[in-house]
Design a protein around this motif. Structure first.
Motif, short mmCIF file in Angstrom:
data_model
loop_
_atom_site.label_atom_id
_atom_site.label_comp_id
_atom_site.label_asym_id
_atom_site.label_seq_id
_atom_site.Cartn_x
_atom_site.Cartn_y
_atom_site.Cartn_z
N GLU A 12 0.81 -1.21 0.00
CA GLU A 12 0.00 0.00 0.00
C GLU A 12 0.85 1.27 0.00
O GLU A 12 0.55 2.23 -0.70
CB GLU A 12 -0.93 0.00 1.22
CG GLU A 12 -1.94 1.11 1.19
CD GLU A 12 -2.97 0.97 2.29
OE1 GLU A 12 -3.52 2.01 2.68
OE2 GLU A 12 -3.22 -0.15 2.74
N GLU A 13 1.93 1.27 0.79
CA GLU A 13 2.78 2.45 0.85
C GLU A 13 3.40 2.78 -0.51
O GLU A 13 3.56 3.93 -0.87
CB GLU A 13 3.91 2.27 1.89
CG GLU A 13 3.43 1.99 3.29
CD GLU A 13 3.06 0.52 3.52
OE1 GLU A 13 3.58 -0.37 2.81
OE2 GLU A 13 2.24 0.26 4.41
N LEU A 14 3.75 1.72 -1.25
CA LEU A 14 4.33 1.93 -2.58
C LEU A 14 3.30 2.53 -3.52
O LEU A 14 3.60 3.46 -4.28
CB LEU A 14 4.89 0.62 -3.13
CG LEU A 14 5.53 0.68 -4.51
CD1 LEU A 14 6.66 1.69 -4.55
CD2 LEU A 14 6.03 -0.70 -4.91
N VAL A 15 2.08 2.02 -3.48
CA VAL A 15 1.02 2.55 -4.34
C VAL A 15 0.79 4.03 -4.03
O VAL A 15 0.69 4.85 -4.94
CB VAL A 15 -0.29 1.75 -4.17
CG1 VAL A 15 -1.43 2.42 -4.94
CG2 VAL A 15 -0.11 0.31 -4.62
N GLU A 16 0.74 4.37 -2.76
CA GLU A 16 0.51 5.77 -2.38
C GLU A 16 1.67 6.65 -2.85
O GLU A 16 1.46 7.77 -3.32
CB GLU A 16 0.31 5.89 -0.87
CG GLU A 16 -0.98 5.24 -0.39
CD GLU A 16 -2.22 5.71 -1.14
OE1 GLU A 16 -2.36 6.94 -1.37
OE2 GLU A 16 -3.04 4.85 -1.52
N SER A 17 2.88 6.16 -2.74
CA SER A 17 4.04 6.92 -3.19
C SER A 17 3.98 7.16 -4.70
O SER A 17 4.25 8.26 -5.17
CB SER A 17 5.32 6.16 -2.82
OG SER A 17 6.46 6.86 -3.28
N ILE A 18 3.60 6.13 -5.45
CA ILE A 18 3.48 6.26 -6.91
C ILE A 18 2.37 7.25 -7.25
O ILE A 18 2.54 8.12 -8.11
CB ILE A 18 3.23 4.89 -7.57
CG1 ILE A 18 4.45 3.99 -7.42
CG2 ILE A 18 2.85 5.06 -9.04
CD1 ILE A 18 4.20 2.54 -7.79
N ALA A 24 -4.08 9.04 -11.41
CA ALA A 24 -4.58 7.67 -11.25
C ALA A 24 -4.40 6.84 -12.51
O ALA A 24 -4.13 5.64 -12.45
CB ALA A 24 -6.05 7.70 -10.84
N ARG A 25 -4.55 7.46 -13.69
CA ARG A 25 -4.40 6.70 -14.93
C ARG A 25 -2.95 6.42 -15.25
O ARG A 25 -2.64 5.56 -16.07
CB ARG A 25 -5.06 7.46 -16.07
CG ARG A 25 -6.57 7.59 -15.85
CD ARG A 25 -7.22 8.47 -16.86
NE ARG A 25 -7.12 7.86 -18.18
CZ ARG A 25 -7.38 8.51 -19.29
NH1 ARG A 25 -7.73 9.77 -19.27
NH2 ARG A 25 -7.29 7.90 -20.45
N GLY A 26 -2.00 7.12 -14.60
CA GLY A 26 -0.59 6.93 -14.86
C GLY A 26 0.07 5.83 -14.05
O GLY A 26 1.21 5.47 -14.31
N VAL A 27 -0.66 5.29 -13.06
CA VAL A 27 -0.08 4.25 -12.22
C VAL A 27 0.29 3.03 -13.05
O VAL A 27 1.38 2.47 -12.90
CB VAL A 27 -1.04 3.87 -11.06
CG1 VAL A 27 -0.53 2.66 -10.31
CG2 VAL A 27 -1.21 5.06 -10.12
N SER A 28 -0.58 2.62 -13.94
CA SER A 28 -0.29 1.45 -14.78
C SER A 28 0.95 1.69 -15.63
O SER A 28 1.81 0.81 -15.75
CB SER A 28 -1.47 1.12 -15.69
OG SER A 28 -2.53 0.60 -14.94
#
Length: 88
Positions: A12-18, A24-28
């Motif tokens: 979760e911490e990594l997702v939040e950092s990203i 939101a569309r750039g995470v992938s």
């Protein structure tokens, strides 16, 4: 390039950092770029292992010569950037 949707588990911490860095569309795209980078590094490591098996390990002198060459190329690029339009 064709894409495929998959499900991954990420801390979760990594997702939040990203998400702080991209929308939101750039995470992938961010995660795809990271995976592509890791794949390239894995392939490079495999190539290095095959070359070492075939030709033996790189000596300290050979490694230093390669580092010196890289430094010279970096210096040339720095010079080109500081004098754009100068003749090569």
């Amino acid at each position: 390039m064709a894409t495929r949707k998959i499900t991954i588990t990420v801390p979760e911490e990594l997702v939040e950092s990203i998400k702080e860095r991209v929308d939101a569309r750039g995470v992938s795209g961010y995660i795809a770029a990271a995976a592509a980078h890791q794949d390239a590094m894995d392939r490079l490591r495999e190539l290095a292992e095959r070359l070492e098996e075939e030709h033996g390990p790189v000596t300290d002198d050979e490694q230093q010569a390669a580092l010196d060459r890289i430094a010279a190329i970096d210096g040339w690029h720095d010079e080109q950037r500081s004098h754009p339009g100068a003749a090569a």
